[in-house]
Design a protein around this motif. Structure first.
Motif, PDB file in Angstrom:
ATOM      1  N   GLU A   1      57.914  12.536 -22.630  1.00  0.00           N
ATOM      2  CA  GLU A   1      56.854  12.794 -21.649  1.00  0.00           C
ATOM      3  C   GLU A   1      55.754  11.764 -21.824  1.00  0.00           C
ATOM      4  O   GLU A   1      55.535  11.259 -22.935  1.00  0.00           O
ATOM      5  N   GLY A   2      55.041  11.453 -20.719  1.00  0.00           N
ATOM      6  CA  GLY A   2      53.977  10.462 -20.801  1.00  0.00           C
ATOM      7  C   GLY A   2      53.049  10.525 -19.596  1.00  0.00           C
ATOM      8  O   GLY A   2      53.293  11.244 -18.620  1.00  0.00           O
ATOM      9  N   LYS A   3      51.963   9.731 -19.654  1.00  0.00           N
ATOM     10  CA  LYS A   3      50.999   9.611 -18.566  1.00  0.00           C
ATOM     11  C   LYS A   3      50.721   8.127 -18.325  1.00  0.00           C
ATOM     12  O   LYS A   3      50.796   7.318 -19.258  1.00  0.00           O
ATOM     13  N   VAL A   4      50.354   7.789 -17.081  1.00  0.00           N
ATOM     14  CA  VAL A   4      50.020   6.400 -16.728  1.00  0.00           C
ATOM     15  C   VAL A   4      48.769   6.416 -15.856  1.00  0.00           C
ATOM     16  O   VAL A   4      48.393   7.428 -15.256  1.00  0.00           O
ATOM     17  N   PHE A   5      48.141   5.231 -15.767  1.00  0.00           N
ATOM     18  CA  PHE A   5      46.945   5.068 -14.918  1.00  0.00           C
ATOM     19  C   PHE A   5      46.816   3.599 -14.551  1.00  0.00           C
ATOM     20  O   PHE A   5      47.191   2.713 -15.346  1.00  0.00           O
ATOM     21  N   ASP A   6      46.236   3.362 -13.368  1.00  0.00           N
ATOM     22  CA  ASP A   6      45.932   1.987 -12.970  1.00  0.00           C
ATOM     23  C   ASP A   6      44.654   2.020 -12.143  1.00  0.00           C
ATOM     24  O   ASP A   6      44.475   2.885 -11.268  1.00  0.00           O
ATOM     25  N   ALA A   7      43.785   1.058 -12.404  1.00  0.00           N
ATOM     26  CA  ALA A   7      42.467   1.045 -11.741  1.00  0.00           C
ATOM     27  C   ALA A   7      42.522   0.500 -10.321  1.00  0.00           C
ATOM     28  O   ALA A   7      41.630   0.797  -9.510  1.00  0.00           O
TER      29      ALA A   7
ATOM     30  N   GLY B   1      61.688   5.051 -12.895  1.00  0.00           N
ATOM     31  CA  GLY B   1      61.301   5.391 -11.534  1.00  0.00           C
ATOM     32  C   GLY B   1      59.919   4.858 -11.230  1.00  0.00           C
ATOM     33  O   GLY B   1      59.425   3.930 -11.887  1.00  0.00           O
ATOM     34  N   SER B   2      59.285   5.460 -10.207  1.00  0.00           N
ATOM     35  CA  SER B   2      57.938   5.037  -9.828  1.00  0.00           C
ATOM     36  C   SER B   2      57.072   6.267  -9.583  1.00  0.00           C
ATOM     37  O   SER B   2      57.586   7.344  -9.238  1.00  0.00           O
ATOM     38  N   VAL B   3      55.764   6.123  -9.783  1.00  0.00           N
ATOM     39  CA  VAL B   3      54.801   7.196  -9.525  1.00  0.00           C
ATOM     40  C   VAL B   3      53.609   6.613  -8.792  1.00  0.00           C
ATOM     41  O   VAL B   3      53.319   5.403  -8.903  1.00  0.00           O
ATOM     42  N   ASN B   4      52.886   7.477  -8.088  1.00  0.00           N
ATOM     43  CA  ASN B   4      51.699   7.046  -7.337  1.00  0.00           C
ATOM     44  C   ASN B   4      50.433   7.546  -8.035  1.00  0.00           C
ATOM     45  O   ASN B   4      50.392   8.668  -8.555  1.00  0.00           O
ATOM     46  N   ILE B   5      49.437   6.702  -8.016  1.00  0.00           N
ATOM     47  CA  ILE B   5      48.127   7.062  -8.534  1.00  0.00           C
ATOM     48  C   ILE B   5      47.339   7.667  -7.382  1.00  0.00           C
ATOM     49  O   ILE B   5      47.112   7.002  -6.351  1.00  0.00           O
ATOM     50  N   THR B   6      46.907   8.892  -7.565  1.00  0.00           N
ATOM     51  CA  THR B   6      46.180   9.570  -6.494  1.00  0.00           C
ATOM     52  C   THR B   6      44.681   9.463  -6.708  1.00  0.00           C
ATOM     53  O   THR B   6      44.215   9.179  -7.818  1.00  0.00           O
ATOM     54  N   THR B   7      43.942   9.695  -5.608  1.00  0.00           N
ATOM     55  CA  THR B   7      42.473   9.585  -5.638  1.00  0.00           C
ATOM     56  C   THR B   7      41.864  10.854  -5.072  1.00  0.00           C
ATOM     57  O   THR B   7      42.357  11.413  -4.073  1.00  0.00           O
TER      58      THR B   7
ATOM     59  N   GLY C   1      36.709   9.705  -4.467  1.00  0.00           N
ATOM     60  CA  GLY C   1      37.114   8.353  -4.828  1.00  0.00           C
ATOM     61  C   GLY C   1      37.493   8.172  -6.291  1.00  0.00           C
ATOM     62  O   GLY C   1      37.721   7.045  -6.731  1.00  0.00           O
ATOM     63  N   LEU C   2      37.596   9.268  -7.059  1.00  0.00           N
ATOM     64  CA  LEU C   2      37.968   9.175  -8.472  1.00  0.00           C
ATOM     65  C   LEU C   2      39.478   9.072  -8.591  1.00  0.00           C
ATOM     66  O   LEU C   2      40.224   9.910  -8.084  1.00  0.00           O
TER      67      LEU C   2
END
Length: 769
Positions: A660-666, A696-702, A706-707
């Protein structure tokens, strides 16, 4: 000629029991080949050597060989000059033959100054075809030739270890002695005592030991008369008072008899016609231990024994013995199942010419039987044993017998009284691997109770602060308990047997508020700040926050007790970084001010005890405008654990691994990811293997404000054996692996390469339960 001499050690022994009528006196007839040495020839004897001494002196052995002797004479005696092979030499005691001898000549070698005669032991019937030797002798301590302690711990009444009668030396007045002896030593090293059986005590002789014998043999027309041609009668007496104890710290089966002393008296010479028949009385005292001797055994008693061993031969062996005995209650202690016998024995032999003859063994014994559990736990029985025998080729034919003349068990003289159980802490089947006890954490309290009558018992456990803690069963012997407060308390263990006899044990237990443990996984520390090549994180960047902690006062982890801080590492000034203080925070954003940061994680448990950990992060100048920042990644399973107070690689108790893991992109909305696993061989990771279904791929939501939010990756479960066929559930060693998480935003940069990779080592136990 007829002589009767009485042998008694100060005191008169009871006569032998009624047996066959003794035959009338037989006048001696000397064989023509017999030569009785005169005084001149006896004085010419310069040496007598028994060539097979050890073998031929085993007179209780029916198959012992005849003694072979070498006699060396000074030349000049007319009797020697007439000596022939086949003749029988008979001698009374002389200067170099203290016990006399009876030998058959086998070889004669005459030199210029000496005559050497090779000879072998002869029987009486070879020297005297018919005759009788019958005697009794009154002995006192003054007749003692030698008293010898056969072991270092023996001391006679005069304090000596040895007495030798000689001119000018005062004779011994009594035969008393003390002893303190090791009668068994497992390793042969006297300095190690736990493997020994030791005997100690005192022996008081009333000087009432005695010996009498009668031997008669006759032929008519060459045919033996009297049934089987021989009448023989021998009696031995021993009277002593003894105090004996056997001590042991050894749990072992043994059978050991130990000779303590030997008393040798003056030879008794009986003339049968012209032929001297020489008897040598010896008295031995032995102590023995036999059986399964247990640790912590003390076996002892006071005894009095007045016994006479007697055997008579006239057409067959008959017992004519008498016995008197007395015991006082002894003591015994034991802590396991055992049987043990301790005995004190007097062993008498009277040897013709010091070589062969009848013997007797008389003694009292104590027999301890113990069994835990049992009722009674132990009992001490007393008894007496006696035996008498002869193995000799002394007369017309061979006499062989070993008779047990009495073996009386006198009954129980002492036994254990019912007692309470014993209680001790410990001995359970459960182990507190985490140490403790700690507040709000399960802790095993173990106690063992053993009742001498009932065996294992349940144990009731209680605390002066907490009340009843429960009952420890006889199976596990442990009770699990969770203490809710810290500090010392007195724990009491109580057991009660069927007789309502109880026993308790107490111990002090201090419940601890153990300081929590913590470890920062991210952000990763920069290189040593004193080195110019320490890579700097650009100011304004996002950093993941990830920490693990251990709080033994809580059964459920609580991240709200954690706190993050960021300060200038040199001045401790607030650098203006965006950092939520709550420990549940997952990321921070650096301010636009460069400079080394000291990023700290602090955890405080419910008792107010805290722990702090920090990392140093080098923060450089901000990125140029429109720079695509690299993604952030963290592995949330598996994560480090704590072992022996330090963070360690986790142990996964299954071959099915969950990732399991988490990702983030600014600044990028869609990220790609992939999981890999490598096996560690020789301390280094091997080739990475892609995890099926782990990419796979994941989307960064806002949010509406706007956070941008972190994205949680789908959980992936992978059987390790699909990637590594050698994986086993119980290989006998720990198998180690590395999990890799690679994340990319599709960008390229030589300064910040893609993909961004995070890794976490983990291992399988030696055997998976």
């Amino acid at each position: 000629m007829r002589k009767r001499i009485a042998l008694v050690l100060v005191g008169i022994l009871a006569a032998c029991g009624r047996g066959p009528q003794e035959p009338a006196f037989v006048e001696p007839k000397i064989a023509p080949q017999t030569r009785v040495l005169n005084a001149e020839t006896r004085n010419a004897l310069e040496g007598l050597v028994i060539n097979n001494l050890n073998e031929c002196l085993e007179y209780t052995n029916p198959s012992r060989p005849l003694c072979q002797a070498t006699l060396t004479f000074k030349k000049g005696s007319p009797q020697l000059e007439a000596l022939e092979v086949g003749q029988i030499l008979a001698s009374e005691p002389g200067p170099n033959a203290p016990y006399g001898f009876l030998f058959k000549v086998k070889q004669i070698s005459a030199g210029s100054e000496q005559v050497v005669v090779e000879a072998e032991e002869a029987g009486l019937a070879e020297a005297i075809t018919e005759g009788e030797a019958s005697f009794q002798k009154n002995l006192s301590a003054e007749d003692l030739v030698q008293a010898e302690g056969l072991s270092p711990g023996v001391r006679f009444a005069n304090g000596q270890a040895r007495f030798q009668a000689q001119p000018g030396v005062k004779p011994m007045s009594v035969l008393d002695f003390t002893f303190n002896e090791i009668i068994y030593d497992e390793d042969g090293n006297h300095s190690t005592t736990l493997d020994q059986v030791r005997a100690q005590g005192k022996v008081f002789f009333d000087l009432q030991s005695g010996f009498s014998a009668s031997i008669t043999w006759k032929r008519k027309l060459g045919i033996p008369v009297y049934p089987n041609g021989v009448y023989f009668k021998a009696a031995f007496g021993v009277k002593h008072n003894a105090e004996v104890k056997i001590f042991s710290n050894l749990g072992k089966s043994i059978k050991k008899e130990y000779e303590l002393t030997r008393y040798t008296f003056k030879p008794i010479t009986v003339m049968v016609g012209p032929v001297p028949v020489v008897f040598v009385p010896n008295l031995y005292i032995t102590v023995s231990a036999e059986g399964t001797v247990s640790a912590n055994l003390v076996l002892g008693a006071k005894e009095e024994l007045n016994a006479q061993a007697c055997l008579e031969y006239k057409g067959g062996f008959k017992n004519c013995s008498s016995l008197g005995k007395k015991f006082e209650a002894g003591i015994a202690q034991a802590n396991s199942t055992l049987t043990a016998t301790a005995s004190m024995n007097g062993k008498v032999d009277v040897l013709l010419y010091g070589l062969v003859g009848p013997y007797a063994k008389l003694g009292a014994y104590l027999e301890l039987t113990a069994k835990v559990p049992g009722n009674p736990v132990w009992k001490l029985d007393a008894g007496v044993k006696g035996s008498i025998g002869i193995h000799a080729d002394l007369w017309l034919f061979r006499l062989d017998t070993d008779l047990e003349i009495f073996n009386e068990k006198l009954g129980t003289i002492a036994q254990a009284q019912p007692g309470p159980p014993s209680v001790v802490f410990g001995g359970g089947t459960f182990v507190n691997f985490e140490g403790g006890p700690f507040v709000n954490r399960p802790y095993y309290i173990c106690a063992t109770a053993m009742d001498p009558q009932d065996g294992p018992l349940e144990v009731q456990l209680s605390s002066n602060l907490d009340g009843s803690l429960g009952t420890a069963p006889t199976s596990s012997k442990c009770v699990p308990y969770i203490f809710t407060s810290s500090g010392p308390r007195t724990i009491t263990a109580r057991a009660t047997n069927f007789l309502n006899l109880s026993a308790t044990a107490t111990t002090t237990l201090t419940v601890q508020d153990v300081p929590p443990l913590a470890h920062i996984i991210q952000p990763l520390p920069s290189l040593n700040p004193t080195l110019p090549q320490a890579k700097a994180e650009p100011a304004g960047r996002y950093l993941f926050l990830q920490a693990v902690w251990e709080d033994k006062t809580l059964s459920v982890s609580d991240c709200t007790r954690g706190e993050w801080r960021s300060r200038n590492s040199d001045t401790n000034a607030d650098m203006g970084d965006e950092l939520p203080s709550i420990g549940c925070a997952t990321r921070m954003r650096l301010s636009n001010d460069p400079g080394w940061r000291r990023i700290t994680f602090k955890y405080t448990n419910p008792q107010g005890v805290s722990v702090e950990k920090f990392v140093l992060v080098n923060v450089g100048e901000p990125d140029p405008p429109r720079t695509n920042q690299p993604p952030l990644a963290k592995i949330t399973r598996p994560v480090p654990i704590f072992a022996q107070g330090k963070a360690a690689n986790p142990t996964v108790d299954s071959t099915n691994i969950v990732l399991e893991g988490k990702v983030f992109d600014a600044d990028t909305d869609t990220l790609t990811y992939a999981w890999y696993i490598a096996e560690v061989v020789g301390g280094y990771p091997g080739p990475k293997k892609a995890v099926p279904g782990g990419s796979g791929s994941v989307n960064i939501t806002t949010t509406s404000s706007g956070l941008r939010l972190n994205a949680t990756l789908p959980s992936v479960t992978i059987p390790l054996a699909t990637l590594f066929p050698s994986v086993s559930t119980c290989p006998g060693y720990k198998q180690q692996f590395v999990a890799y998480l690679e994340v990319s935003d599709g960008g390229t940069s030589s300064t910040w390469p893609r993909p961004v990779t995070m890794s976490q080592r983990f291992e399988l136990p030696v055997c998976i339960k």
